[in-house]
Design a protein around this motif. Sequence first.
Motif, mmCIF file in Angstrom:
data_model
loop_
_atom_site.group_PDB
_atom_site.id
_atom_site.type_symbol
_atom_site.label_atom_id
_atom_site.label_comp_id
_atom_site.label_asym_id
_atom_site.label_seq_id
_atom_site.Cartn_x
_atom_site.Cartn_y
_atom_site.Cartn_z
ATOM 1 N N LYS A 298 -13.043 -0.997 14.541
ATOM 2 C CA LYS A 298 -11.693 -1.289 14.999
ATOM 3 C C LYS A 298 -10.637 -1.118 14.061
ATOM 4 C CE LYS A 298 -13.616 -5.716 15.787
ATOM 5 N NZ LYS A 298 -14.826 -5.188 15.737
ATOM 6 N N THR A 299 -10.938 -1.182 12.820
ATOM 7 C CA THR A 299 -9.931 -1.128 11.682
ATOM 8 C C THR A 299 -9.521 0.444 11.814
ATOM 9 O OG1 THR A 299 -11.754 -2.116 10.306
ATOM 10 C CG2 THR A 299 -9.854 -1.248 9.095
ATOM 11 N N ASP A 393 -6.850 -9.844 13.223
ATOM 12 C CA ASP A 393 -8.282 -9.707 12.967
ATOM 13 C C ASP A 393 -8.952 -10.583 13.460
ATOM 14 O OD1 ASP A 393 -10.428 -7.892 13.034
ATOM 15 O OD2 ASP A 393 -10.442 -7.409 10.989
ATOM 16 N N GLU A 394 -9.960 -10.572 14.289
ATOM 17 C CA GLU A 394 -11.110 -12.041 14.454
ATOM 18 C C GLU A 394 -10.260 -12.894 15.214
ATOM 19 O OE1 GLU A 394 -13.966 -10.952 14.313
ATOM 20 O OE2 GLU A 394 -13.791 -9.227 12.995
HETATM 21 MG MG MG Z 1 -13.699 -5.650 11.493
#
Ligand code: MG
Length: 688
Positions: A298-299, A393-394
Amino acid sequence: MHGIANLSVRELRGVGPKLAGTLADYGVHRVEDLLFHLPLRYQDRTRVTAIAAAREGADVVIEGEVRAADVVFGRRRSLVARIQDGSGTLTLRFFHFSAAQKNNMQTGTRLRCFGQVRRGSSGLEMYHPEYRPVHGENTPVEEALTPIYPTTAGIGQNQWRKLCEQALAHLEREPVNELLPASSEYPYALTRALQFLHAPPPDASLDLLREGKHPAQLRLALEELVAHNLSLHRLRERQQREGAPPLRPDAKLLRAFLDNLPFAPTSAQTRVLAEIATDLARPYPMMRLVQGDVGSGKTLVAAGAALQAIGSGYQVAIMAPTEILAEQHWRTFSQWFEPLGITMEWLSGRSKGNKRAAALARMASGEASLVIGTHALFQDDVVFARLGLVVVDEQHRFGVHQRLSLTKKTAPELGRAHQLVMTATPIPRTLSMVAYADLDCSVIDELPPGRTAVTTVLIDNSRRPEVVARVAAACSEGRQAYWVCTLIEESDALQAQAAQATAEELQLALPQLAIGLIHGRLKPAEKESVMAAFKRGELALLVATTVIEVGVDVPNASLMIVENPERLGLAQLHQLRGRVGRGAQASHCVLLYQTPLSHSGMQRLAVLRESSDGFYIAEKDLELRGPGEVLGTRQTGLMEFRIAELPAHNDLLDEVQVISDTIRQSHPELADPLIQRWTGTGQQFAKV
Ligand code: MG
Ligand code: ADP
């Protein structure tokens, strides 16, 4: 509209200014609001149970004659009365009582009592039952199940019942407006469902009601879920109207970035990058959720999006839920973006004093193109000159409000920043429809090549020595391992202590191994150096708290032990497990559970043994634990439902989608009244 919909509760008997005020604070203004104030559960007071037939634990009505009553001085002073019917005797106990109550218990008085049956020292007992004297044999019982309402300080159950009874009387004369289109298709008309749920007849199935599966409940749950879905769409529309800076793709910049990578993007990454690129070029804010299993990359996708914003002259903020994850991003992006001449800035809770002031200044002036940080980015004095994109993120750890507040931290004339939300906890489709209807969704459904499947085994704690031996064997072959300690306590300090103790114990058992320890209590520099040593292979075994859940990437680590996995959610365990299986080695994950483990606990862990599919695991987790646990209710901005329950009402969700679409396309005038009916003034989302 007229009638019930506009009738104030002030018109009801017994409602003076004071009660009206309390009700208003609780969101109840009109008679119709009372009708939608639905019971939490029910008691059955429609029949008298013979004492001999009363089951322990049940709430029942009994009726009998007081045979003896006395104040006894045991451990606590209490009023004790024995009451008898034709079938047996039962003891009433009052630990607090008045002289008048004592007087009520004259021998020979006939009492009708309602309470929970327990087994005490003298046989069946009731503590503090509700009771009243009855005269003659045939005093009528209640005609309907007794509703128990959700309440607030200052309004008792009897008050709610009286209010709702009056509201029902109004309903007799005049139905409430049906707001679902084609509502004739539903087996339960709205009015009938409301009547039923406020006063279920004596033959109604308490079991069905308890499970939320009665057709009357389903009818209302359907409507509530539709209202909820519509309110999220409304939230989204409101933001879209504010506009956002269109960000043009910068093919040269993207190419320069990709050419520097040691690998090529997977086709899933390429597809998602393209979806994002299209969104960003539009003059209104992107609201996209990217779901991808741990390690799906995903990064890289976030980086592609960031380049499009930076290439167009805008700033980007990337926010992570923990310091460790933010640090990992910092390292990754430094490596990727510094060669491209992009200026980066760091902001976390530990940024203090002059350093923080300087960082804020560079963000406010627009000098910093990419800002990476934690919750600290939410702080009021954090502003950007030209914020074009926010990457969160998350996602599941942040609330809707938090994530939206961040997109407003830019010059007002720019509107709102685009937002990209990334989560490794796959959110089941059903749940995302109610929890994230405001977001578009992309899925990275492919792992980069070269990953190996992780074999998962369940071993009970009595076999711990075997597991320790297995760690020793793996490490002697040059492999590396994680040992994860879990603790239910949220406290960092206690978690750190537990991990410390485990590390010491393992070091005693395995003196030949280089063992490292990492937990949330370490200073960032300490964490960094432990991680770096593990990455370089200088440490064979890393004892850790769940802080390593995110952000650790060591391909040579191919064994993970998780202690007390039964304490964690499946999705979290799946993420943890994603730390191994990143290299060419066959990888293993040992779930070292504590005995005795319940059947359902075992069943849950077995899901991980059977599957490595994050979506399947998340669905199972949802099924076995409920969405509050999966998403963390507090943080998700998930609305509190009045009657709908997930996953109990999962089956309704397809229909919810259809109805919601129909309303938005063909009956938009129904949306506001529905949202109003189920979410009050919708103040939940008004702020953002
Ligand atoms: Mg990640
Ligand atoms: P996650 O989706 O869990 O955030 P990351 O973005 O951290 O995953 O990526 C996990 C690892 O996979 C990183 O080391 C990253 O460099 C690597 N990676 C990402 N995309 C690819 C790819 N297309 N091919 C090979 N490795 C990749």
